[in-house]
Design a protein around this motif. Sequence first.
Motif, PDB file in Angstrom:
ATOM      1  N   GLN A 102       0.831  -1.195   0.000  1.00  0.00           N
ATOM      2  CA  GLN A 102       0.000   0.000   0.000  1.00  0.00           C
ATOM      3  C   GLN A 102       0.870   1.251   0.000  1.00  0.00           C
ATOM      4  O   GLN A 102       1.875   1.323   0.684  1.00  0.00           O
ATOM      5  N   THR A 103       0.483   2.234  -0.774  1.00  0.00           N
ATOM      6  CA  THR A 103       1.204   3.509  -0.805  1.00  0.00           C
ATOM      7  C   THR A 103       0.929   4.269   0.484  1.00  0.00           C
ATOM      8  O   THR A 103      -0.205   4.343   0.958  1.00  0.00           O
ATOM      9  N   ILE A 104       1.981   4.834   1.056  1.00  0.00           N
ATOM     10  CA  ILE A 104       1.874   5.516   2.345  1.00  0.00           C
ATOM     11  C   ILE A 104       1.794   7.024   2.135  1.00  0.00           C
ATOM     12  O   ILE A 104       2.667   7.622   1.496  1.00  0.00           O
ATOM     13  N   HIS A 105       0.756   7.630   2.674  1.00  0.00           N
ATOM     14  CA  HIS A 105       0.593   9.082   2.598  1.00  0.00           C
ATOM     15  C   HIS A 105       0.825   9.678   3.988  1.00  0.00           C
ATOM     16  O   HIS A 105       0.245   9.232   4.974  1.00  0.00           O
ATOM     17  N   LEU A 106       1.695  10.667   4.066  1.00  0.00           N
ATOM     18  CA  LEU A 106       1.988  11.342   5.330  1.00  0.00           C
ATOM     19  C   LEU A 106       1.241  12.679   5.359  1.00  0.00           C
ATOM     20  O   LEU A 106       1.526  13.568   4.563  1.00  0.00           O
ATOM     21  N   LYS A 107       0.313  12.803   6.279  1.00  0.00           N
ATOM     22  CA  LYS A 107      -0.593  13.949   6.278  1.00  0.00           C
ATOM     23  C   LYS A 107       0.102  15.284   6.549  1.00  0.00           C
ATOM     24  O   LYS A 107      -0.236  16.293   5.931  1.00  0.00           O
ATOM     25  N   ASN A 108       1.044  15.305   7.476  1.00  0.00           N
ATOM     26  CA  ASN A 108       1.593  16.602   7.891  1.00  0.00           C
ATOM     27  C   ASN A 108       3.003  16.854   7.370  1.00  0.00           C
ATOM     28  O   ASN A 108       3.696  17.728   7.879  1.00  0.00           O
ATOM     29  N   ILE A 109       3.440  16.118   6.357  1.00  0.00           N
ATOM     30  CA  ILE A 109       4.827  16.258   5.920  1.00  0.00           C
ATOM     31  C   ILE A 109       5.078  17.619   5.269  1.00  0.00           C
ATOM     32  O   ILE A 109       6.172  18.187   5.400  1.00  0.00           O
ATOM     33  N   LYS A 110       4.069  18.191   4.612  1.00  0.00           N
ATOM     34  CA  LYS A 110       4.254  19.523   4.024  1.00  0.00           C
ATOM     35  C   LYS A 110       4.401  20.582   5.110  1.00  0.00           C
ATOM     36  O   LYS A 110       5.157  21.550   4.956  1.00  0.00           O
ATOM     37  N   THR A 111       3.675  20.385   6.202  1.00  0.00           N
ATOM     38  CA  THR A 111       3.804  21.300   7.342  1.00  0.00           C
ATOM     39  C   THR A 111       5.199  21.222   7.933  1.00  0.00           C
ATOM     40  O   THR A 111       5.813  22.244   8.289  1.00  0.00           O
ATOM     41  N   GLN A 112       5.722  19.990   8.029  1.00  0.00           N
ATOM     42  CA  GLN A 112       7.076  19.793   8.541  1.00  0.00           C
ATOM     43  C   GLN A 112       8.098  20.458   7.622  1.00  0.00           C
ATOM     44  O   GLN A 112       9.045  21.102   8.069  1.00  0.00           O
TER      45      GLN A 112
ATOM     46  N   LYS B 193      10.332   5.255  10.643  1.00  0.00           N
ATOM     47  CA  LYS B 193       9.654   4.390  11.611  1.00  0.00           C
ATOM     48  C   LYS B 193       8.237   4.079  11.143  1.00  0.00           C
ATOM     49  O   LYS B 193       7.770   2.929  11.232  1.00  0.00           O
ATOM     50  N   ILE B 194       7.544   5.096  10.621  1.00  0.00           N
ATOM     51  CA  ILE B 194       6.186   4.898  10.109  1.00  0.00           C
ATOM     52  C   ILE B 194       6.196   3.887   8.963  1.00  0.00           C
ATOM     53  O   ILE B 194       5.343   2.988   8.891  1.00  0.00           O
ATOM     54  N   CYS B 195       7.180   4.014   8.089  1.00  0.00           N
ATOM     55  CA  CYS B 195       7.290   3.081   6.961  1.00  0.00           C
ATOM     56  C   CYS B 195       7.577   1.664   7.456  1.00  0.00           C
ATOM     57  O   CYS B 195       6.974   0.690   6.983  1.00  0.00           O
ATOM     58  N   ALA B 196       8.486   1.557   8.412  1.00  0.00           N
ATOM     59  CA  ALA B 196       8.856   0.242   8.945  1.00  0.00           C
ATOM     60  C   ALA B 196       7.664  -0.445   9.612  1.00  0.00           C
ATOM     61  O   ALA B 196       7.491  -1.666   9.500  1.00  0.00           O
ATOM     62  N   GLN B 197       6.835   0.340  10.293  1.00  0.00           N
ATOM     63  CA  GLN B 197       5.646  -0.221  10.953  1.00  0.00           C
ATOM     64  C   GLN B 197       4.658  -0.805   9.944  1.00  0.00           C
ATOM     65  O   GLN B 197       3.873  -1.696  10.269  1.00  0.00           O
ATOM     66  N   SER B 198       4.725  -0.295   8.722  1.00  0.00           N
ATOM     67  CA  SER B 198       3.863  -0.814   7.646  1.00  0.00           C
ATOM     68  C   SER B 198       4.598  -1.841   6.792  1.00  0.00           C
ATOM     69  O   SER B 198       4.119  -2.215   5.714  1.00  0.00           O
ATOM     70  N   GLN B 199       5.766  -2.281   7.295  1.00  0.00           N
ATOM     71  CA  GLN B 199       6.622  -3.233   6.577  1.00  0.00           C
ATOM     72  C   GLN B 199       6.929  -2.719   5.161  1.00  0.00           C
ATOM     73  O   GLN B 199       6.860  -3.454   4.176  1.00  0.00           O
TER      74      GLN B 199
END
Length: 319
Positions: A4-14, A52-58
């Motif tokens: 599954q493609t991972i979308h990070l909601k607040n990465i633009k804010t970061q 870490k978020i990516c790793a949690q989703s394998q």
Amino acid sequence: MQMQTIHLKNIKTQQRAVLDRISNLASTATPNTIQIQELTQTITQVVATIEKICAQSQATPANLTRCSRHIYAWMKFLTHESNLQLHLQTTYKIKQIAQTLCETHQQQLVNIVVELTQIAGLCKYKRSLVGMTIILSEGFINASDEILEALVKLALFGKCQHSTRLIRNYAESEEYSYVLTELDVITEVVVENAKGNYYDLNELFHKVNHEYFASSLVKPRLIWGRINTYRKFGHYESARDKVMIALTLDNASIPEFVVEFVLYHELLHKYHGATWINGRRMVHTTEFRRDERKFKLYKEAEEWLNNLSSCDKNPIPSL
């Protein structure tokens, strides 16, 4: 099973927060060392959280959406001290050039914001009644003052043939491509195997190392990766002592000496390292080019690679 493609909601804010801090630091030629260290720590923490978020989703950052992947790669790139220092220096220089040109041409711009980041094109400009935002590709962090001035002139005065030609020529240079390739390979899905379908990079390394380096080089990680052939056929990443060769070259139609030459070129980066001249990082020095031409079939290999590039070359994004 498709990942599954991972979308990070607040990465633009970061990213916005990082860009704002860079803008503040780049307001002076000698930014505060402690503040630079704090910024580095912040960027490193953001990068670690994403991983870490990516790793949690394998998964890996390669599974991020295109936008998230680009921002992650940009931040990862800036975790290296030399990259961040160069980024800050170039941002400062562009601001100074813009301010000088505004004064010379009596333009009333109260606020000039400069952002270097990973974008699809070369540059973007946003102008308001009192200010100007200049958004440039990270590939320009090692550009000369002449190129930076051409970019600012386009922002302030619109297109002109001379400035456009300077910028487009630089965008086709190895200096520009080197930075973009560094960003690309951060999230590149690679074949973690030196043995391809047609060529074994381990075997070629020992051959090249013996013939040109008197077997003195310690073998780096050798990897086949999917790098766009129109940009670059290989890349050496010094931080991880890794040589990546474009999977395009692992082909029966490509002569062995062509693959050897690309590998030799990347090993020269390991051998020579980077040289800093007048605040600019130079990877293709006079000594580098001298040694590169020692390759026994240098002209033939160059011709082969030029032909491959012309067959598969994407146009430089329009200004």
